[in-house]
Design a protein around this motif. Structure first.
Motif, PDB file in Angstrom:
ATOM      1  N   ARG A 307      39.197  36.834  32.036  1.00  0.00           N
ATOM      2  CA  ARG A 307      39.368  38.277  32.102  1.00  0.00           C
ATOM      3  C   ARG A 307      39.550  38.680  33.562  1.00  0.00           C
ATOM      4  NH1 ARG A 307      39.657  37.015  27.625  1.00  0.00           N
ATOM      5  NH2 ARG A 307      38.783  37.970  25.739  1.00  0.00           N
ATOM      6  N   LEU A 308      40.429  39.625  33.809  1.00  0.00           N
ATOM      7  CA  LEU A 308      40.611  40.166  35.147  1.00  0.00           C
ATOM      8  C   LEU A 308      39.507  41.197  35.383  1.00  0.00           C
ATOM      9  CD1 LEU A 308      42.395  40.161  37.667  1.00  0.00           C
ATOM     10  CD2 LEU A 308      43.761  41.962  36.611  1.00  0.00           C
ATOM     11  N   GLU A 309      38.740  41.024  36.454  1.00  0.00           N
ATOM     12  CA  GLU A 309      37.547  41.836  36.667  1.00  0.00           C
ATOM     13  C   GLU A 309      37.699  42.861  37.784  1.00  0.00           C
ATOM     14  OE1 GLU A 309      33.797  39.260  35.556  1.00  0.00           O
ATOM     15  OE2 GLU A 309      35.072  38.111  36.942  1.00  0.00           O
ATOM     16  N   ILE A 310      38.949  43.206  38.101  1.00  0.00           N
ATOM     17  CA  ILE A 310      39.186  44.187  39.157  1.00  0.00           C
ATOM     18  C   ILE A 310      38.450  45.503  38.882  1.00  0.00           C
ATOM     19  CG2 ILE A 310      40.963  45.694  40.130  1.00  0.00           C
ATOM     20  CD1 ILE A 310      42.873  43.362  40.068  1.00  0.00           C
ATOM     21  N   TYR A 311      38.470  45.942  37.633  1.00  0.00           N
ATOM     22  CA  TYR A 311      37.870  47.232  37.287  1.00  0.00           C
ATOM     23  C   TYR A 311      36.442  47.086  36.770  1.00  0.00           C
ATOM     24  CZ  TYR A 311      42.741  48.506  37.755  1.00  0.00           C
ATOM     25  OH  TYR A 311      44.018  48.670  38.246  1.00  0.00           O
ATOM     26  N   THR A 312      35.880  45.882  36.875  1.00  0.00           N
ATOM     27  CA  THR A 312      34.490  45.648  36.496  1.00  0.00           C
ATOM     28  C   THR A 312      33.599  45.926  37.699  1.00  0.00           C
ATOM     29  OG1 THR A 312      35.181  43.902  34.957  1.00  0.00           O
ATOM     30  CG2 THR A 312      32.863  43.915  35.633  1.00  0.00           C
ATOM     31  N   PRO A 313      32.504  46.667  37.536  1.00  0.00           N
ATOM     32  CA  PRO A 313      31.593  46.895  38.671  1.00  0.00           C
ATOM     33  C   PRO A 313      31.189  45.578  39.325  1.00  0.00           C
ATOM     34  CG  PRO A 313      30.957  48.261  36.804  1.00  0.00           C
ATOM     35  CD  PRO A 313      32.036  47.345  36.308  1.00  0.00           C
ATOM     36  N   MET A 314      31.069  45.600  40.649  1.00  0.00           N
ATOM     37  CA  MET A 314      30.838  44.368  41.406  1.00  0.00           C
ATOM     38  C   MET A 314      29.642  43.574  40.884  1.00  0.00           C
ATOM     39  SD  MET A 314      30.265  43.860  45.513  1.00  0.00           S
ATOM     40  CE  MET A 314      31.812  44.714  45.875  1.00  0.00           C
ATOM     41  N   ASP A 315      28.557  44.255  40.547  1.00  0.00           N
ATOM     42  CA  ASP A 315      27.349  43.544  40.148  1.00  0.00           C
ATOM     43  C   ASP A 315      27.453  42.937  38.755  1.00  0.00           C
ATOM     44  OD1 ASP A 315      27.396  46.032  38.913  1.00  0.00           O
ATOM     45  OD2 ASP A 315      25.229  46.314  38.984  1.00  0.00           O
ATOM     46  N   LYS A 316      28.541  43.272  38.030  1.00  0.00           N
ATOM     47  CA  LYS A 316      28.722  42.733  36.681  1.00  0.00           C
ATOM     48  C   LYS A 316      29.846  41.698  36.601  1.00  0.00           C
ATOM     49  CE  LYS A 316      26.885  46.796  34.309  1.00  0.00           C
ATOM     50  NZ  LYS A 316      27.139  47.857  33.288  1.00  0.00           N
ATOM     51  N   ARG A 317      30.500  41.429  37.732  1.00  0.00           N
ATOM     52  CA  ARG A 317      31.575  40.431  37.722  1.00  0.00           C
ATOM     53  C   ARG A 317      30.995  39.027  37.611  1.00  0.00           C
ATOM     54  NH1 ARG A 317      34.355  43.190  42.850  1.00  0.00           N
ATOM     55  NH2 ARG A 317      35.246  45.015  41.790  1.00  0.00           N
ATOM     56  N   GLN A 318      31.658  38.200  36.803  1.00  0.00           N
ATOM     57  CA  GLN A 318      31.231  36.815  36.651  1.00  0.00           C
ATOM     58  C   GLN A 318      31.889  35.901  37.673  1.00  0.00           C
ATOM     59  OE1 GLN A 318      32.043  36.433  32.232  1.00  0.00           O
ATOM     60  NE2 GLN A 318      30.124  35.302  32.391  1.00  0.00           N
ATOM     61  N   HIS A 319      33.177  36.138  37.924  1.00  0.00           N
ATOM     62  CA  HIS A 319      33.933  35.181  38.727  1.00  0.00           C
ATOM     63  C   HIS A 319      34.583  35.767  39.969  1.00  0.00           C
ATOM     64  CE1 HIS A 319      34.041  33.408  34.543  1.00  0.00           C
ATOM     65  NE2 HIS A 319      33.462  32.465  35.249  1.00  0.00           N
ATOM     66  N   GLY A 320      34.612  37.097  40.102  1.00  0.00           N
ATOM     67  CA  GLY A 320      35.169  37.677  41.308  1.00  0.00           C
ATOM     68  C   GLY A 320      36.174  38.773  41.047  1.00  0.00           C
ATOM     69  N   TYR A 321      36.730  39.308  42.133  1.00  0.00           N
ATOM     70  CA  TYR A 321      37.628  40.458  42.055  1.00  0.00           C
ATOM     71  C   TYR A 321      39.038  40.062  41.626  1.00  0.00           C
ATOM     72  CZ  TYR A 321      40.232  44.600  43.596  1.00  0.00           C
ATOM     73  OH  TYR A 321      41.061  45.689  43.638  1.00  0.00           O
ATOM     74  N   TYR A 322      39.669  39.143  42.348  1.00  0.00           N
ATOM     75  CA  TYR A 322      41.056  38.760  42.049  1.00  0.00           C
ATOM     76  C   TYR A 322      41.085  37.242  41.838  1.00  0.00           C
ATOM     77  CZ  TYR A 322      46.137  39.188  42.048  1.00  0.00           C
ATOM     78  OH  TYR A 322      47.461  39.189  41.689  1.00  0.00           O
ATOM     79  N   VAL A 323      40.885  36.841  40.608  1.00  0.00           N
ATOM     80  CA  VAL A 323      40.648  35.441  40.269  1.00  0.00           C
ATOM     81  C   VAL A 323      41.897  34.810  39.669  1.00  0.00           C
ATOM     82  CG1 VAL A 323      39.270  33.887  38.838  1.00  0.00           C
ATOM     83  CG2 VAL A 323      38.195  35.857  39.947  1.00  0.00           C
ATOM     84  N   LEU A 324      42.286  33.683  40.247  1.00  0.00           N
ATOM     85  CA  LEU A 324      43.454  32.934  39.763  1.00  0.00           C
ATOM     86  C   LEU A 324      42.987  31.653  39.078  1.00  0.00           C
ATOM     87  CD1 LEU A 324      44.432  34.628  42.346  1.00  0.00           C
ATOM     88  CD2 LEU A 324      46.413  33.096  42.309  1.00  0.00           C
ATOM     89  N   PRO A 325      43.377  31.432  37.824  1.00  0.00           N
ATOM     90  CA  PRO A 325      43.096  30.151  37.182  1.00  0.00           C
ATOM     91  C   PRO A 325      43.865  29.023  37.864  1.00  0.00           C
ATOM     92  CG  PRO A 325      43.585  31.843  35.553  1.00  0.00           C
ATOM     93  CD  PRO A 325      43.961  32.399  36.890  1.00  0.00           C
ATOM     94  N   PHE A 326      43.278  27.827  37.851  1.00  0.00           N
ATOM     95  CA  PHE A 326      43.881  26.646  38.456  1.00  0.00           C
ATOM     96  C   PHE A 326      44.345  25.709  37.355  1.00  0.00           C
ATOM     97  CE2 PHE A 326      43.185  22.409  40.722  1.00  0.00           C
ATOM     98  CZ  PHE A 326      44.408  22.468  41.388  1.00  0.00           C
ATOM     99  N   LEU A 327      45.666  25.536  37.272  1.00  0.00           N
ATOM    100  CA  LEU A 327      46.283  24.646  36.285  1.00  0.00           C
ATOM    101  C   LEU A 327      46.434  23.267  36.909  1.00  0.00           C
ATOM    102  CD1 LEU A 327      47.846  24.343  33.525  1.00  0.00           C
ATOM    103  CD2 LEU A 327      49.922  24.888  34.828  1.00  0.00           C
ATOM    104  N   MET A 328      45.911  22.239  36.226  1.00  0.00           N
ATOM    105  CA  MET A 328      45.992  20.878  36.747  1.00  0.00           C
ATOM    106  C   MET A 328      46.282  19.920  35.601  1.00  0.00           C
ATOM    107  SD  MET A 328      43.229  18.928  39.201  1.00  0.00           S
ATOM    108  CE  MET A 328      42.321  17.935  38.027  1.00  0.00           C
ATOM    109  N   ASP A 329      47.428  19.267  35.665  1.00  0.00           N
ATOM    110  CA  ASP A 329      47.831  18.283  34.658  1.00  0.00           C
ATOM    111  C   ASP A 329      47.732  18.836  33.239  1.00  0.00           C
ATOM    112  OD1 ASP A 329      48.183  16.601  36.805  1.00  0.00           O
ATOM    113  OD2 ASP A 329      46.274  15.565  36.529  1.00  0.00           O
ATOM    114  N   GLY A 330      48.164  20.079  33.071  1.00  0.00           N
ATOM    115  CA  GLY A 330      48.246  20.664  31.739  1.00  0.00           C
ATOM    116  C   GLY A 330      46.990  21.339  31.241  1.00  0.00           C
ATOM    117  N   SER A 331      45.929  21.390  32.055  1.00  0.00           N
ATOM    118  CA  SER A 331      44.687  22.041  31.644  1.00  0.00           C
ATOM    119  C   SER A 331      44.279  23.078  32.689  1.00  0.00           C
ATOM    120  CB  SER A 331      43.564  21.008  31.494  1.00  0.00           C
ATOM    121  OG  SER A 331      43.864  20.067  30.487  1.00  0.00           O
ATOM    122  N   LEU A 332      43.576  24.106  32.245  1.00  0.00           N
ATOM    123  CA  LEU A 332      42.990  25.075  33.158  1.00  0.00           C
ATOM    124  C   LEU A 332      41.582  24.587  33.475  1.00  0.00           C
ATOM    125  CD1 LEU A 332      44.230  28.424  31.553  1.00  0.00           C
ATOM    126  CD2 LEU A 332      45.166  27.220  33.538  1.00  0.00           C
TER     127      LEU A 332
END
Length: 388
Positions: A307-332
């Motif tokens: 989930r994109l958490e830009i509009y989630t309050p800072m204290d409720k974000r799990q992974h950060g403000y602008y989070v990019l998934p990392f694709l490696m050999d066909g898996s995230l």
């Protein structure tokens, strides 16, 4: 053709369709490669967030490598125009050949349907105000909302002036189009006949069912394997509007009904889709990349809750403000919260999170991709805070 596919097979088909088969991102990227990638995807989503880079630049980097963004800009701006901005999957850059296929959406907007509620009045009681702005553009040339006297809005990203509302309705209804965006990312508008090729504007408008059939077919081609909801979502077509076009696609064999193990919904395989032999390589993915912009599809294909958490309050974000998934050999396998610190010329890694299934070499390959990303952005290095 198999009537049932495993999730692994479906994932390979989807990755191949999206341009991630045998991912190689070395060497100089040509204008032909840029055009070919945009045309195959069908559109690039636009977003105003510029924490790392504008959203429409990143999907090309994920697939092609360190291409020249100035070359991309020149391709988009070159006359006669090959691409235009309109509502595809949200605000998007699309090949101009899609213009006739989206006129049904323009016609609905002209009547006040299928648009944001605050714009509906410009199809009715506020139409004179919109007509006055249209006439100004006709006489004076390209205008942005800030060019119109008295159009200054109150503070806030989504607090628009009356002029901006009128311009957005005119844009949605196809009476004006975007010429470009300013450095502030403000859209500048002009008449379609002064921006788009006349050959496109003179192309006959297809029946709305046929137009949606062609859009859904392009979505099927770009996705490879999909549910009906996935196909509709690609160009934001509603379920009622998609029912008859979907029947036509099935009857003509453009999409083939298949079952994907674990999917509750019916799957549809594009007739020319293939599962690439090698799904190798690494890439960071924009939150607005067509491979992952449909979050439920991302979970079905990759078992990756995102989930994109830009509009989630800072204290409720799990992974950060602008989070990019990392694709490696066909898996995230990981996700990373990034920020381009342009003042200090650094790519700042705010947080990283690895999936439980991530291979042992994930961190090293992620670092390599981050260095590659920093170089493409013209930044001198990467900073990993201690908490990362």
């Amino acid at each position: 053709m198999k009537a049932e596919l495993s999730v692994s097979e479906a994932r390979r088909i989807a990755l191949t369709a999206q341009g991630f088969n045998s991912l190689s991102r070395e060497g100089t990227v040509s204008s032909h490669q840029i055009r070919k990638t945009i045309d195959h995807l069908g559109l690039l989503q636009i977003d105003s967030v510029n924490v790392l880079a504008r959203a429409h630049y990143v999907p090309l980097f994920s697939r092609l490598g360190a291409y020249n963004a100035a070359l991309f800009d020149s391709i988009i701006a070159k006359k006669p125009r090959s691409y235009f901005e309109y509502w595809g999957h949200e605000a998007s850059l699309l090949p101009v050949g899609f213009h006739p296929l989206l006129r049904w959406r323009m016609a609905a907007a002209y009547e006040g349907r299928g648009i944001w509620r605050q714009l509906e009045a410009y199809a009715g009681e506020k139409r004179p105000a919109a007509d006055a702005i249209l006439e100004r553009i006709r006489l004076e040339g390209p205008l942005a909302a800030s060019d119109i006297a008295g159009s200054k809005a109150q503070k806030g990203m989504w607090v628009w002036s009356d002029a901006k509302h009128a311009l957005e309705w005119l844009f949605w209804s196809g009476m004006i189009t975007a010429t470009h965006r300013r450095s502030s990312f403000e859209r500048v508008y002009d008449l379609p006949e002064r921006v788009l090729p006349l050959s496109i504007l003179n192309t006959p408008t297809p029946d709305s069912v046929e137009a949606r059939r062609l859009l859904l077919a392009r979505a099927a081609r770009a996705l490879g394997i999909a549910t009906a909801e996935d196909l509709r979502d690609y160009f934001r077509i509603t379920s009622p509007d998609a029912q008859l076009p979907m029947q036509h696609l099935i009857e003509e064999g453009t999409v083939i009904p298949v079952r994907v193990q674990g999917w509750k919904q019916q799957g549809y395989l594009y007739k020319h889709a293939v599962a690439g032999r090698k799904i190798e390589g690494s890439a960071l993915l924009s939150p607005f990349d067509p491979l992952i912009w449909n979050r439920s599809r991302t979970e079905r294909l990759f078992n990756f809750h995102y989930r994109l958490e830009i509009y989630t309050p800072m204290d409720k974000r799990q992974h950060g403000y602008y989070v990019l998934p990392f694709l490696m050999d066909g898996s995230l396998v990981a996700r990373v919260d990034l920020k381009a610190d342009r003042r200090n010329n650094l790519l700042v890694v705010q947080q990283t999170h690895h999936e439980s299934s991530a291979p042992g070499d994930t961190l090293e390959r992620l670092k390599e991709e981050l260095r590659f990303t920093a170089k493409w952005l013209g930044l001198s290095g990467v900073v990993f805070p201690d908490r990362s």
